[in-house]
Write a protein that holds these residues in place. Structure first.
Motif, PDB file in Angstrom:
ATOM      1  N   THR A  36       0.827  -1.200   0.000  1.00 36.67           N
ATOM      2  CA  THR A  36       0.000   0.000   0.000  1.00 36.67           C
ATOM      3  C   THR A  36       0.862   1.250   0.000  1.00 36.67           C
ATOM      4  N   SER A  37       1.903   1.268   0.822  1.00 36.22           N
ATOM      5  CA  SER A  37       2.786   2.434   0.876  1.00 36.22           C
ATOM      6  C   SER A  37       3.511   2.640  -0.450  1.00 36.22           C
ATOM      7  N   LEU A  38       3.940   1.548  -1.075  1.00 33.53           N
ATOM      8  CA  LEU A  38       4.598   1.672  -2.369  1.00 33.53           C
ATOM      9  C   LEU A  38       3.612   2.172  -3.423  1.00 33.53           C
ATOM     10  N   GLY A  39       2.380   1.681  -3.374  1.00 36.27           N
ATOM     11  CA  GLY A  39       1.358   2.190  -4.278  1.00 36.27           C
ATOM     12  C   GLY A  39       1.165   3.680  -4.117  1.00 36.27           C
ATOM     13  N   GLU A  40       1.194   4.152  -2.873  1.00 33.90           N
ATOM     14  CA  GLU A  40       1.035   5.594  -2.627  1.00 33.90           C
ATOM     15  C   GLU A  40       2.218   6.382  -3.181  1.00 33.90           C
ATOM     16  N   MET A  41       3.416   5.828  -3.094  1.00 32.78           N
ATOM     17  CA  MET A  41       4.587   6.500  -3.664  1.00 32.78           C
ATOM     18  C   MET A  41       4.408   6.687  -5.175  1.00 32.78           C
ATOM     19  N   TYR A  42       3.882   5.650  -5.830  1.00 32.33           N
ATOM     20  CA  TYR A  42       3.639   5.759  -7.275  1.00 32.33           C
ATOM     21  C   TYR A  42       2.476   6.700  -7.583  1.00 32.33           C
ATOM     22  N   ARG A  43       1.474   6.720  -6.728  1.00 31.62           N
ATOM     23  CA  ARG A  43       0.315   7.571  -7.003  1.00 31.62           C
ATOM     24  C   ARG A  43       0.681   9.050  -6.982  1.00 31.62           C
ATOM     25  N   VAL A  44       1.545   9.422  -6.047  1.00 31.89           N
ATOM     26  CA  VAL A  44       1.906  10.835  -5.918  1.00 31.89           C
ATOM     27  C   VAL A  44       3.272  11.160  -6.513  1.00 31.89           C
ATOM     28  N   GLY A  45       4.042  10.128  -6.903  1.00 31.29           N
ATOM     29  CA  GLY A  45       5.348  10.368  -7.507  1.00 31.29           C
ATOM     30  C   GLY A  45       6.418  10.751  -6.507  1.00 31.29           C
ATOM     31  N   LYS A  46       6.506  10.038  -5.414  1.00 29.11           N
ATOM     32  CA  LYS A  46       7.542  10.282  -4.406  1.00 29.11           C
ATOM     33  C   LYS A  46       8.567   9.155  -4.466  1.00 29.11           C
ATOM     34  N   GLY A  47       9.801   9.505  -4.828  1.00 29.76           N
ATOM     35  CA  GLY A  47      10.869   8.519  -4.885  1.00 29.76           C
ATOM     36  C   GLY A  47      10.840   7.626  -6.104  1.00 29.76           C
ATOM     37  N   VAL A  48       9.773   7.708  -6.875  1.00 36.95           N
ATOM     38  CA  VAL A  48       9.599   6.938  -8.106  1.00 36.95           C
ATOM     39  C   VAL A  48       8.892   7.848  -9.110  1.00 36.95           C
ATOM     40  N   ARG A  49       8.903   7.433 -10.360  1.00 38.78           N
ATOM     41  CA  ARG A  49       8.175   8.192 -11.371  1.00 38.78           C
ATOM     42  C   ARG A  49       6.675   7.980 -11.176  1.00 38.78           C
ATOM     43  N   GLN A  50       5.915   9.062 -11.161  1.00 40.57           N
ATOM     44  CA  GLN A  50       4.471   8.970 -10.928  1.00 40.57           C
ATOM     45  C   GLN A  50       3.812   8.100 -11.986  1.00 40.57           C
ATOM     46  N   ASP A  51       3.001   7.143 -11.525  1.00 38.43           N
ATOM     47  CA  ASP A  51       2.355   6.214 -12.447  1.00 38.43           C
ATOM     48  C   ASP A  51       1.140   5.603 -11.747  1.00 38.43           C
TER      49      ASP A  51
END
Length: 229
Positions: A125-140
């Motif tokens: 879930t936390s990794l999904g949130e990183m992708y949703r907002v584009g934190k530390g990864v490219r937003q996708d």
């Protein structure tokens, strides 16, 4: 009867509150870590080994709560490098948390991914949130939705609620009110309070047959062990 899809920003008033990384280790440890059976030692490990792993996580938690972030990370990293997904998740959270002076979203995403790859729903879930907002990864949003779905099918209520949000807004998924309602019901059945509140709102602006169908689908989903979702 066709349904009008309402933008989620008009509902889901508690969405940001539900997802924010409130990295309060006492609550997080009790609510998400202690219930996990995986402690990095493997299912064949002795009780003593498992107890030692859990004790290490608790020591890190106490250090973090006392403000010694470096010591907490040292303890968690030692466990994380042994393959403990709980330690990997906590270590990732310590790098994402704004309460730490050394925020590093790339490092947070890296450790979340290692725990997520081992099937820890909170990390997925936390990794999904990183992708949703584009934190530390490219937003996708598409990648975010995949991680949320994995966690949702692992029975994680917060991810089930977020997946409903993604369906309602068409974020990384085709907008689908029936899927939104189903996952809201699933999350509500699993005691996620914000989902219950949102269902009350959706009940007022959704035809009754769609609302009932969503509840029945949710019950079938849970009965099937999340295979029929």
């Amino acid at each position: 009867m066709p349904l009008t899809c309402h933008p989620i920003t008009l509902g889901y008033p508690n969405f940001k509150k539900s997802l924010r990384t409130a990295f309060l280790l006492s609550a997080l440890f009790a609510g998400e870590i202690a219930c996990s059976e995986t402690t990095g030692a493997g299912p064949e490990a002795s009780f003593e080994t498992r107890a030692e792993a859990k004790a290490a996580l608790e020591r890190g938690s106490l250090a973090f709560q006392s403000g010694d972030v470096s010591e907490a990370r040292r303890i968690w990293r030692a466990q994380a490098e042994r393959g403990d997904p709980n330690a990997q998740y906590l270590l990732g959270g310590s790098y994402e948390c704004s309460c730490a002076s050394s925020v590093d979203y790339v490092e947070a995403a890296r450790w979340y991914r290692r725990a997520a790859d081992q099937g820890l729903p909170a990390a997925q879930t936390s990794l999904g949130e990183m992708y949703r907002v584009g934190k530390g990864v490219r937003q996708d949003n598409s990648v975010a939705a995949r991680w949320y779905r994995l966690a949702a099918k692992n029975g994680y209520a917060r991810a089930q609620y977020v997946l409903a949000y993604m369906y309602a807004n068409g974020l990384g998924l085709t907008r689908d009110t029936q899927q939104e309602l189903m996952w809201l019901h699933v999350a509500s059945i699993n005691k996620f309070q914000d989902a219950t509140v949102q269902l009350e709102q959706r009940k007022r602006d959704t035809p009754s047959e769609f609302f009932t169908d969503g509840r029945e689908q949710a019950q079938n989903c849970i009965r099937s062990g999340y295979g029929d979702c």
